[in-house]
Design a protein around this motif. Structure first.
Motif, PDB file in Angstrom:
ATOM      1  N   LYS A  76      13.762  26.510   4.844  1.00 58.66           N
ATOM      2  CA  LYS A  76      13.714  27.776   4.472  1.00 58.66           C
ATOM      3  C   LYS A  76      14.731  28.632   4.495  1.00 58.66           C
ATOM      4  N   HIS A  77      15.728  28.363   4.979  1.00 55.52           N
ATOM      5  CA  HIS A  77      16.988  29.233   5.167  1.00 55.52           C
ATOM      6  C   HIS A  77      17.872  28.921   4.016  1.00 55.52           C
ATOM      7  N   ILE A  78      17.593  27.881   3.100  1.00 57.42           N
ATOM      8  CA  ILE A  78      18.392  27.909   1.597  1.00 57.42           C
ATOM      9  C   ILE A  78      17.745  28.803   0.595  1.00 57.42           C
ATOM     10  N   GLY A  99       8.987  33.238  -3.073  1.00 58.81           N
ATOM     11  CA  GLY A  99      10.025  33.236  -2.075  1.00 58.81           C
ATOM     12  C   GLY A  99      11.638  33.031  -2.557  1.00 58.81           C
ATOM     13  N   ALA A 100      11.566  32.995  -3.971  1.00 57.95           N
ATOM     14  CA  ALA A 100      13.039  32.986  -4.583  1.00 57.95           C
ATOM     15  C   ALA A 100      13.767  34.387  -4.102  1.00 57.95           C
ATOM     16  N   LEU A 101      14.863  34.145  -3.984  1.00 56.27           N
ATOM     17  CA  LEU A 101      15.803  35.363  -3.834  1.00 56.27           C
ATOM     18  C   LEU A 101      16.120  36.176  -4.801  1.00 56.27           C
ATOM     19  N   ASP A 102      16.367  35.503  -6.081  1.00 51.12           N
ATOM     20  CA  ASP A 102      16.863  36.078  -7.527  1.00 51.12           C
ATOM     21  C   ASP A 102      15.936  35.487  -8.745  1.00 51.12           C
ATOM     22  N   LYS A 116      26.234  36.514  -8.814  1.00 47.29           N
ATOM     23  CA  LYS A 116      24.880  36.321  -7.962  1.00 47.29           C
ATOM     24  C   LYS A 116      25.423  35.562  -6.999  1.00 47.29           C
ATOM     25  N   ILE A 117      25.931  34.115  -7.288  1.00 49.10           N
ATOM     26  CA  ILE A 117      26.113  33.188  -6.177  1.00 49.10           C
ATOM     27  C   ILE A 117      27.196  33.993  -5.322  1.00 49.10           C
ATOM     28  N   ALA A 118      28.341  34.651  -5.731  1.00 46.22           N
ATOM     29  CA  ALA A 118      29.446  35.057  -5.013  1.00 46.22           C
ATOM     30  C   ALA A 118      28.962  35.980  -3.916  1.00 46.22           C
ATOM     31  N   ALA A 119      27.673  36.782  -4.456  1.00 45.11           N
ATOM     32  CA  ALA A 119      27.252  38.065  -3.622  1.00 45.11           C
ATOM     33  C   ALA A 119      26.400  37.366  -2.539  1.00 45.11           C
ATOM     34  N   LEU A 120      26.054  36.272  -2.589  1.00 43.17           N
ATOM     35  CA  LEU A 120      25.231  35.586  -1.362  1.00 43.17           C
ATOM     36  C   LEU A 120      25.913  35.695  -0.017  1.00 43.17           C
TER      37      LEU A 120
END
Length: 120
Positions: A76-78, A99-102, A116-120
Motif C-alpha cells: 500500500k506504500h507503493i 487508490g491510484a495516485l494519478d 509526474k514521476i519526478a514530483a513523487l
C-alpha cells in the motif's frame, strides 16, 4: 524518497516497450508485467518505488489490480499511476477511487510522465 525502480503493468508489448525505453533512458530500473495478476505478484516480490498500471487487460483489470495493491499491507506504500486509453472523466474518478495516485491518458506524453514521476 526518489523513485528508482518502476513496475510497468501492460498487456501490450508495444506499450511496454515504449515505456521501458523512456524510463531506462532516464535512469530508472524497470520491471514489467503483462497482466494484473503478474503485476501484483511482481509488486510484492520486487517492491518497486512506483507502479504504472494499464486498465484494459485480460483477467484482472488495472482497476482491480490497483485496488489490490493499494489495500494490501505489503504494497500500500507503493504509488500507482494509471496509464490507459480510457479517457472519460468517470474512468479517471474510478481509477483514483481504487487508490491510484494519478491518471494518465495514452498515448503517454513522455515529458508529462517524467514530470509526474519526478514530483513523487
Amino acid at each position: 524518497m526518489p523513485v528508482k525502480k518502476i513496475l510497468v503493468v501492460d498487456d501490450s508489448p508495444t506499450e511496454r516497450h515504449v515505456l521501458v525505453q523512456l524510463l531506462t533512458q532516464n535512469g530508472y530500473q524497470v520491471i514489467t508485467a503483462e497482466n494484473g495478476e503478474e503485476g501484483i505478484g511482481k509488486a510484492k516480490a520486487e517492491l518497486p518505488d512506483l507502479v504504472l498500471m494499464d486498465v484494459v487487460m485480460p483477467g484482472l483489470n488495472g482497476y482491480q489490480a490497483t485496488r489490490t495493491l493499494t489495500r494490501d499491507e505489503a504494497t500500500k506504500h507503493i504509488p500507482v499511476i494509471v496509464c490507459t486509453t480510457k479517457g472519460q472523466e468517470t474512468d479517471k474518478i474510478w481509477g483514483l477511487r481504487q487508490g491510484a495516485l494519478d491518471y494518465i491518458i495514452k498515448p503517454v506524453n513522455g515529458d508529462e510522465l517524467l514530470a509526474k514521476i519526478a514530483a513523487l
